[in-house]
Design an enzyme around this catalytic site. Structure first.
Site, PDB file in Angstrom:
ATOM      1  CG  LEU A  22      -2.069  -1.040   1.122  1.00 54.46           C
ATOM      2  CD1 LEU A  22      -2.591  -0.929   3.103  1.00 54.46           C
ATOM      3  CD2 LEU A  22      -3.136  -1.314   0.151  1.00 54.46           C
ATOM      4  N   GLY A  23       2.218   1.030   0.591  1.00 54.18           N
ATOM      5  CA  GLY A  23       2.743   2.126   0.560  1.00 54.18           C
ATOM      6  C   GLY A  23       3.869   2.440   0.741  1.00 54.18           C
ATOM      7  NE  ARG A  24       7.587  -0.372  -2.096  1.00 53.65           N
ATOM      8  CZ  ARG A  24       8.947  -1.979  -1.675  1.00 53.65           C
ATOM      9  NH1 ARG A  24       9.600  -1.102  -0.756  1.00 53.65           N
ATOM     10  NH2 ARG A  24       7.577  -2.528  -2.462  1.00 53.65           N
ATOM     11  N   GLY A  25       7.637   3.351   3.112  1.00 49.51           N
ATOM     12  CA  GLY A  25       8.498   4.756   4.129  1.00 49.51           C
ATOM     13  C   GLY A  25       9.877   4.587   3.857  1.00 49.51           C
ATOM     14  CG  HIS A  26      12.713   7.184   4.900  1.00 53.35           C
ATOM     15  ND1 HIS A  26      12.079   8.228   5.205  1.00 53.35           N
ATOM     16  CD2 HIS A  26      13.590   8.232   4.548  1.00 53.35           C
ATOM     17  CE1 HIS A  26      12.089   9.324   4.451  1.00 53.35           C
ATOM     18  NE2 HIS A  26      13.291   9.002   4.063  1.00 53.35           N
ATOM     19  CB  ALA A  28       7.566   0.949   7.269  1.00 56.25           C
ATOM     20  CB  VAL A  30       2.176  -0.083   4.927  1.00 60.62           C
ATOM     21  CG1 VAL A  30       0.648   0.012   5.447  1.00 60.62           C
ATOM     22  CG2 VAL A  30       2.753   0.916   5.901  1.00 60.62           C
ATOM     23  CG  ASP A 139       6.976  12.431   9.869  1.00 60.00           C
ATOM     24  OD1 ASP A 139       7.494  13.213   8.673  1.00 60.00           O
ATOM     25  OD2 ASP A 139       7.061  11.595   8.843  1.00 60.00           O
TER      26      ASP A 139
HETATM   27  P1  ATP Z   1       8.120   7.860   6.381  1.00 60.61           P
HETATM   28  O1  ATP Z   1       9.500   6.650   5.695  1.00 60.61           O
HETATM   29  O2  ATP Z   1       7.627   8.952   5.958  1.00 60.61           O
HETATM   30  O3  ATP Z   1       8.205   8.019   8.020  1.00 60.61           O
HETATM   31  P2  ATP Z   1       7.310   5.772   7.231  1.00 60.61           P
HETATM   32  O4  ATP Z   1       7.936   4.103   6.807  1.00 60.61           O
HETATM   33  O5  ATP Z   1       6.880   5.306   9.061  1.00 60.61           O
HETATM   34  O6  ATP Z   1       6.942   6.685   6.169  1.00 60.61           O
HETATM   35  P3  ATP Z   1       4.198   4.886   7.071  1.00 60.61           P
HETATM   36  O7  ATP Z   1       4.128   6.819   6.855  1.00 60.61           O
HETATM   37  O8  ATP Z   1       3.546   4.704   8.651  1.00 60.61           O
HETATM   38  O9  ATP Z   1       5.705   4.374   6.665  1.00 60.61           O
HETATM   39  O10 ATP Z   1       3.556   5.093   5.757  1.00 60.61           O
HETATM   40  C1  ATP Z   1       3.728   4.537   4.427  1.00 60.61           C
HETATM   41  C2  ATP Z   1       2.543   5.331   3.894  1.00 60.61           C
HETATM   42  O11 ATP Z   1       1.616   3.108   3.428  1.00 60.61           O
HETATM   43  C3  ATP Z   1       1.446   5.681   3.476  1.00 60.61           C
HETATM   44  O12 ATP Z   1       2.260   7.089   3.164  1.00 60.61           O
HETATM   45  C4  ATP Z   1       0.293   5.504   2.747  1.00 60.61           C
HETATM   46  O13 ATP Z   1      -0.031   5.489   1.987  1.00 60.61           O
HETATM   47  C5  ATP Z   1       0.421   3.721   3.151  1.00 60.61           C
HETATM   48  N1  ATP Z   1      -0.263   3.702   4.599  1.00 60.61           N
HETATM   49  C6  ATP Z   1      -0.007   3.855   5.864  1.00 60.61           C
HETATM   50  N2  ATP Z   1      -0.847   3.099   6.842  1.00 60.61           N
HETATM   51  C7  ATP Z   1      -2.036   2.860   6.721  1.00 60.61           C
HETATM   52  C8  ATP Z   1      -3.473   2.513   6.858  1.00 60.61           C
HETATM   53  N3  ATP Z   1      -3.577   1.890   8.178  1.00 60.61           N
HETATM   54  N4  ATP Z   1      -4.095   2.212   5.515  1.00 60.61           N
HETATM   55  C9  ATP Z   1      -3.669   2.181   4.495  1.00 60.61           C
HETATM   56  N5  ATP Z   1      -2.522   3.095   4.083  1.00 60.61           N
HETATM   57  C10 ATP Z   1      -1.845   2.696   4.548  1.00 60.61           C
END
Ligand code: ATP
Length: 337
Positions: A22-26, A28, A30, A139
């Site tokens: 669904l998504g990616r961060g640094h 993690a 998701v 953030d």
């Molecule tokens: P960052 O590197 O920005 O801190 P992160 O690694 O902490 O990111 P998240 O920001 O928690 O990761 O999640 C990354 C993406 O995943 C989000 O921008 C969103 O698109 C998707 N996502 C996160 N949580 C959910 C959720 N509960 N339901 C659906 N999509 C989600």
């Protein structure tokens, strides 16, 4: 409360079937997932612990602590945590409509002010709740706001930089993403925690009504200069009332920045229900004490959640409510034990 389960890396496979990303961060990724026994769809944030240094590990623990603490209809719920040797899995409430960054990017000139107001009021509502609990997010950005289309809501997520603060006491950790960070954070000064979230709220409102960030230059050093000088231009199509609210939040001096009370009572934010979510959040205490309105709200939630349809007869609905009540009571008993 979400408990931490210890396990081995294969264990998640037995509990949740992981699906698409669904998504990616640094640190993690998701994933969409489905609970094996109940079929319930969730979002699973998978964190590779082997890639984390001490600071990032600290943020991760803080994220879990804060997400357990905050329980609000406009904040993504943390259902449970599964800790294995190499990974941490955060089992989260699933947003079904993508994140706000992607949504804004589809609207070149921004959203209509009516729509922007609806979403912004919900974000302010969530942050106001966090600050009352002395939790600062640090953030805030559109990527961390997720759409729940079926419920008609937006919810905050990613508490990876969040922290507890003591009113009047300053914090020092620098965090967040450049384009959304307040000047005092970028300077590396001690800062008043709640004020940094207010700055980011200003950036989010700007993006909602303009379709792009207020500070985004060709390179980071130019962006930094614009933030430090607090130089941005609001396009002409934005109303004066909205411009004024943006200006009250994007103040270089944190002491001059609007408080949350000021934001909530600002002329631009009037005429919108700041908590449409609350009516979807009736605590199930006893079915006998339900008012007509609560009864209808539960039925609406059951219909939205595909548990029932409107034609279902009242007796069956009452039986389902009692079953849900029993389930919720046994869950509460389990959670406190
Ligand atoms: P960052 O590197 O920005 O801190 P992160 O690694 O902490 O990111 P998240 O920001 O928690 O990761 O999640 C990354 C993406 O995943 C989000 O921008 C969103 O698109 C998707 N996502 C996160 N949580 C959910 C959720 N509960 N339901 C659906 N999509 C989600």
């Amino acid at each position: 409360m979400a408990g931490i389960k210890r396990g081995y890396d294969g264990k998640i496979a037995g509990l949740y079937d992981l699906d698409k990303t669904l998504g990616r961060g640094h640190f993690a990724v998701v994933k969409l997932a489905r609970h094996v026994f109940t079929g319930e769809k969730v979002a699973v944030k998978v964190i590779d612990k082997t890639k984390l240094d001490t600071v990032a590990t600290g943020h991760l623990f803080q994220e879990v602590r804060c997400m357990k603490l905050v329980q609000h209809p406009n904040i993504v719920r943390l259902y449970e945590v599964i800790d294995t040797q190499t990974k941490l899995y955060l089992i989260l409430e699933l947003g079904d409509g993508g994140d706000m960054f992607d949504y804004i990017m589809k609207h070149e000139e921004g959203l209509s002010e009516e729509l922007a107001k609806k979403y912004f009021a919900q974000i302010v509502h969530a942050i106001s709740y966090c600050h009352r609990l002395h939790v600062v997010h640090r953030d805030l950005k559109p990527e961390n706001v997720v759409f729940f289309e079926k419920q008609g809501l937006v919810k905050l997520t990613d508490f990876g930089f969040s922290n507890k603060f003591q009113p009047g006491k300053k914090l020092t950790t620098s965090c967040g993403s450049l384009a959304y960070s307040a000047p005092e954070i970028l300077l590396g000064d001690e800062y008043d925690a709640p004020a940094v979230d207010i700055w980011s709220l200003g950036v989010i409102l700007f993006m909602l009504v303009c379709g792009q960030p207020p500070f985004q230059e060709a390179n980071d050093s130019e962006t930094l200069t614009m933030i430090m000088d607090c130089k941005y231009t609001v396009p002409a199509h934005v109303s004066n009332a909205c411009k004024d609210l943006i200006n009250r939040m994007l103040q270089r001096d944190p002491k001059r920045r609007a408080s949350l009370e000021e934001i909530e009572s600002h002329a631009w934010l009037q005429g919108v229900d700041p908590s449409p979510a609350t009516k979807y959040n009736t605590p199930l205490v006893s079915h006998k004490n339900l008012s007509e309105e609560e009864h209808n709200s539960i039925i609406q939630r059951m219909v939205l959640g595909d548990i029932a349809d409107r034609e279902l007869n009242n007796d069956i609905i009452n039986i389902i409510i009692i079953l849900l009540l029993l389930l919720s009571l046994s869950y509460q008993a389990y959670a406190v034990s």
